[in-house]
Motif scaffolding. Structure first.
Motif, PDB file in Angstrom:
ATOM      1  N   GLY A  45       0.785  -1.225   0.000  1.00 34.62           N
ATOM      2  CA  GLY A  45       0.000   0.000   0.000  1.00 34.62           C
ATOM      3  C   GLY A  45       0.818   1.276   0.000  1.00 34.62           C
ATOM      4  N   VAL A  46       1.930   1.282   0.728  1.00 31.20           N
ATOM      5  CA  VAL A  46       2.785   2.479   0.771  1.00 31.20           C
ATOM      6  C   VAL A  46       3.363   2.756  -0.611  1.00 31.20           C
ATOM      7  N   MET A  47       3.852   1.709  -1.283  1.00 34.60           N
ATOM      8  CA  MET A  47       4.416   1.893  -2.613  1.00 34.60           C
ATOM      9  C   MET A  47       3.342   2.282  -3.622  1.00 34.60           C
ATOM     10  N   ASP A  48       2.154   1.708  -3.495  1.00 33.51           N
ATOM     11  CA  ASP A  48       1.063   2.070  -4.405  1.00 33.51           C
ATOM     12  C   ASP A  48       0.789   3.571  -4.348  1.00 33.51           C
ATOM     13  N   ALA A  49       0.795   4.103  -3.129  1.00 36.01           N
ATOM     14  CA  ALA A  49       0.449   5.512  -2.942  1.00 36.01           C
ATOM     15  C   ALA A  49       1.623   6.446  -3.235  1.00 36.01           C
ATOM     16  N   LEU A  50       2.846   5.985  -2.949  1.00 33.04           N
ATOM     17  CA  LEU A  50       3.992   6.901  -2.941  1.00 33.04           C
ATOM     18  C   LEU A  50       5.115   6.496  -3.888  1.00 33.04           C
ATOM     19  N   GLN A  51       4.797   5.654  -4.852  1.00 28.33           N
ATOM     20  CA  GLN A  51       5.824   5.169  -5.775  1.00 28.33           C
ATOM     21  C   GLN A  51       6.607   6.314  -6.421  1.00 28.33           C
ATOM     22  N   ASP A  52       5.900   7.328  -6.913  1.00 30.88           N
ATOM     23  CA  ASP A  52       6.561   8.439  -7.600  1.00 30.88           C
ATOM     24  C   ASP A  52       7.481   9.230  -6.678  1.00 30.88           C
ATOM     25  N   ASP A  53       7.179   9.211  -5.380  1.00 31.51           N
ATOM     26  CA  ASP A  53       7.963   9.978  -4.418  1.00 31.51           C
ATOM     27  C   ASP A  53       9.118   9.175  -3.813  1.00 31.51           C
ATOM     28  N   MET A  54       9.025   7.837  -3.866  1.00 26.60           N
ATOM     29  CA  MET A  54       9.987   7.011  -3.155  1.00 26.60           C
ATOM     30  C   MET A  54      10.968   6.245  -4.038  1.00 26.60           C
ATOM     31  N   MET A  55      10.547   5.845  -5.249  1.00 25.66           N
ATOM     32  CA  MET A  55      11.354   4.905  -6.028  1.00 25.66           C
ATOM     33  C   MET A  55      12.747   5.431  -6.360  1.00 25.66           C
ATOM     34  N   ALA A  56      12.846   6.686  -6.773  1.00 22.33           N
ATOM     35  CA  ALA A  56      14.159   7.221  -7.151  1.00 22.33           C
ATOM     36  C   ALA A  56      15.112   7.216  -5.953  1.00 22.33           C
ATOM     37  N   ILE A  57      14.587   7.588  -4.778  1.00 23.55           N
ATOM     38  CA  ILE A  57      15.415   7.600  -3.562  1.00 23.55           C
ATOM     39  C   ILE A  57      15.809   6.182  -3.185  1.00 23.55           C
ATOM     40  N   ILE A  58      14.856   5.266  -3.253  1.00 19.62           N
ATOM     41  CA  ILE A  58      15.122   3.869  -2.905  1.00 19.62           C
ATOM     42  C   ILE A  58      16.221   3.292  -3.790  1.00 19.62           C
ATOM     43  N   GLU A  59      16.077   3.471  -5.094  1.00 19.36           N
ATOM     44  CA  GLU A  59      17.050   2.861  -6.009  1.00 19.36           C
ATOM     45  C   GLU A  59      18.433   3.485  -5.853  1.00 19.36           C
ATOM     46  N   ALA A  60      18.496   4.812  -5.749  1.00 20.31           N
ATOM     47  CA  ALA A  60      19.801   5.477  -5.601  1.00 20.31           C
ATOM     48  C   ALA A  60      20.487   5.037  -4.311  1.00 20.31           C
ATOM     49  N   LEU A 113      12.325  -2.813  -9.255  1.00 21.32           N
ATOM     50  CA  LEU A 113      11.105  -2.416  -9.945  1.00 21.32           C
ATOM     51  C   LEU A 113       9.930  -2.243  -8.986  1.00 21.32           C
ATOM     52  N   PRO A 114       9.006  -1.320  -9.294  1.00 17.81           N
ATOM     53  CA  PRO A 114       7.725  -1.286  -8.570  1.00 17.81           C
ATOM     54  C   PRO A 114       6.787  -2.316  -9.177  1.00 17.81           C
ATOM     55  N   SER A 115       6.017  -2.986  -8.339  1.00 18.15           N
ATOM     56  CA  SER A 115       5.051  -3.976  -8.842  1.00 18.15           C
ATOM     57  C   SER A 115       3.863  -3.276  -9.489  1.00 18.15           C
ATOM     58  N   LYS A 116       3.386  -3.856 -10.591  1.00 21.78           N
ATOM     59  CA  LYS A 116       2.195  -3.333 -11.256  1.00 21.78           C
ATOM     60  C   LYS A 116       0.923  -3.973 -10.707  1.00 21.78           C
ATOM     61  N   LEU A 117       1.081  -5.063  -9.960  1.00 17.63           N
ATOM     62  CA  LEU A 117      -0.097  -5.744  -9.424  1.00 17.63           C
ATOM     63  C   LEU A 117      -0.723  -5.002  -8.254  1.00 17.63           C
ATOM     64  N   GLY A 118       0.067  -4.180  -7.576  1.00 13.47           N
ATOM     65  CA  GLY A 118      -0.457  -3.419  -6.445  1.00 13.47           C
ATOM     66  C   GLY A 118      -1.022  -4.331  -5.372  1.00 13.47           C
ATOM     67  N   ASP A 119      -2.184  -3.954  -4.840  1.00  8.50           N
ATOM     68  CA  ASP A 119      -2.808  -4.734  -3.775  1.00  8.50           C
ATOM     69  C   ASP A 119      -3.300  -6.100  -4.252  1.00  8.50           C
ATOM     70  N   LYS A 120      -3.292  -6.327  -5.563  1.00  7.80           N
ATOM     71  CA  LYS A 120      -3.737  -7.619  -6.089  1.00  7.80           C
ATOM     72  C   LYS A 120      -2.629  -8.667  -6.069  1.00  7.80           C
ATOM     73  N   ALA A 121      -1.425  -8.289  -5.666  1.00  8.50           N
ATOM     74  CA  ALA A 121      -0.313  -9.249  -5.641  1.00  8.50           C
ATOM     75  C   ALA A 121      -0.621 -10.412  -4.705  1.00  8.50           C
ATOM     76  N   GLY A 122      -1.153 -10.100  -3.521  1.00  8.04           N
ATOM     77  CA  GLY A 122      -1.448 -11.151  -2.549  1.00  8.04           C
ATOM     78  C   GLY A 122      -2.578 -12.058  -3.003  1.00  8.04           C
ATOM     79  N   ILE A 123      -3.641 -11.464  -3.550  1.00  4.22           N
ATOM     80  CA  ILE A 123      -4.769 -12.246  -4.047  1.00  4.22           C
ATOM     81  C   ILE A 123      -4.316 -13.157  -5.182  1.00  4.22           C
ATOM     82  N   THR A 124      -3.497 -12.597  -6.085  1.00  7.31           N
ATOM     83  CA  THR A 124      -2.991 -13.366  -7.221  1.00  7.31           C
ATOM     84  C   THR A 124      -2.115 -14.520  -6.745  1.00  7.31           C
ATOM     85  N   GLY A 125      -1.215 -14.220  -5.822  1.00  8.61           N
ATOM     86  CA  GLY A 125      -0.318 -15.250  -5.303  1.00  8.61           C
ATOM     87  C   GLY A 125      -1.058 -16.339  -4.543  1.00  8.61           C
TER      88      GLY A 125
END
Length: 281
Positions: free
Chosen positions: A226-241, A258-270
């Protein structure tokens, strides 16, 4: 247990099926899980210990129930469906209320000696840091989960810091009652406090990933929750660097973060993948 059972039955009804048409149920449970017995050994955020989830739910539904750690299930969903099973090694990290993770080696979930591998959220990043739900201090989860972010924001606001989050609160609510999406709203309003706390969480996440690269060297590292879903644009560059800064020279070459494209559906899918594979075995 009654709520979980009701949820399963409601899902079956909404799909216009009968329970006789269901072959198996898959569940992702937080904390340490024994997938062989379906027992949740310890789930600190639920205060569960030695909970016979698979056995009890299976008896209630009259169906085979397969239980795995929720991070493992999310990683399974991402690897099997989103990445189409292609990387030989993948680590999935999922930032939400807590921090779950799953490890895929040679295309299969890696459970470790006693089937509890992947508790990356409980590796210590700050000795003597904030107390974690597991009982230790300074865990990754205690530094970068949604719970940790809102704790730090609450402490700062209590000490007099200004934040747009206060404007989002209803009567009698606390900062911890808000959602990850509220952080995004505050950031779009230029909230400096939220920006500072979110950047710190991103840096800790990057440090954790740098450690994982040095230790395990997986082909792909996927971030979700959920945190990444909401804040991907704000966090990914900092995380990777930060991850590449903390990885030893040469160890991160060619590794994808990479950020997941499945979002909250990752758990249901898995969980569906888990049930399907379990039913076939």
């Amino acid at each position: 247990m009654e709520r979980i059972q009701r949820c399963v039955r409601d899902a079956i009804d909404e799909a216009d099926l009968s329970i006789k048409q269901v072959r198996a149920v898959g569940i992702g449970a937080p904390g340490a899980v024994n997938p062989t017995t379906g027992e949740v050994l310890f789930a600190p955020n639920l205060r569960w210990k030695d909970a016979p989830l698979g056995k009890d739910l299976g008896e209630a539904l009259g169906l085979p129930v397969f239980v795995e750690n929720d991070g493992n299930v999310c990683a399974l969903g991402v690897h099997a469906v989103e990445l189409e099973g292609k990387p030989s090694s993948t680590v999935g990290i999922f930032l939400g209320t807590g921090i779950g993770a799953g490890i895929i080696l040679e295309g299969e979930l890696f459970g470790g000696f006693n089937r509890t591998a992947g508790e990356i959220g409980h590796m210590v990043l700050a000795v003597g840091g904030p107390k974690c739900g597991c009982g230790n201090r300074g865990c990754f989860e205690a530094m970068a989960s949604r719970t940790a972010i809102f704790r730090d924001l609450s402490d700062a606001i209590r000490d007099g810091a200004k934040s747009h989050l206060v404007d989002l609160l209803g009567p009698g609510e606390a900062i911890t009652d808000l959602k990850s999406g509220d952080l995004r709203k505050a950031l779009r309003k230029g909230d400096k406090l939220v920006e500072k706390v979110v950047e710190a969480a991103a840096e800790y996440t990057g440090i954790a990933i740098g450690n994982i690269i040095n230790f395990l060297n997986p082909e792909v590292i996927v971030l979700g929750g959920g945190v990444m879903d909401a804040l991907q644009d704000d966090m990914m560059a900092i995380i990777e660097a930060t991850a590449r800064d903390y990885a030893m020279t040469g160890t991160a070459d060619g590794i994808q973060i990479l950020p997941s494209k499945l979002g909250d559906k990752a758990g249901i899918t898995g969980a569906a993948v888990l049930a399907r594979r379990g039913a076939k075995s």
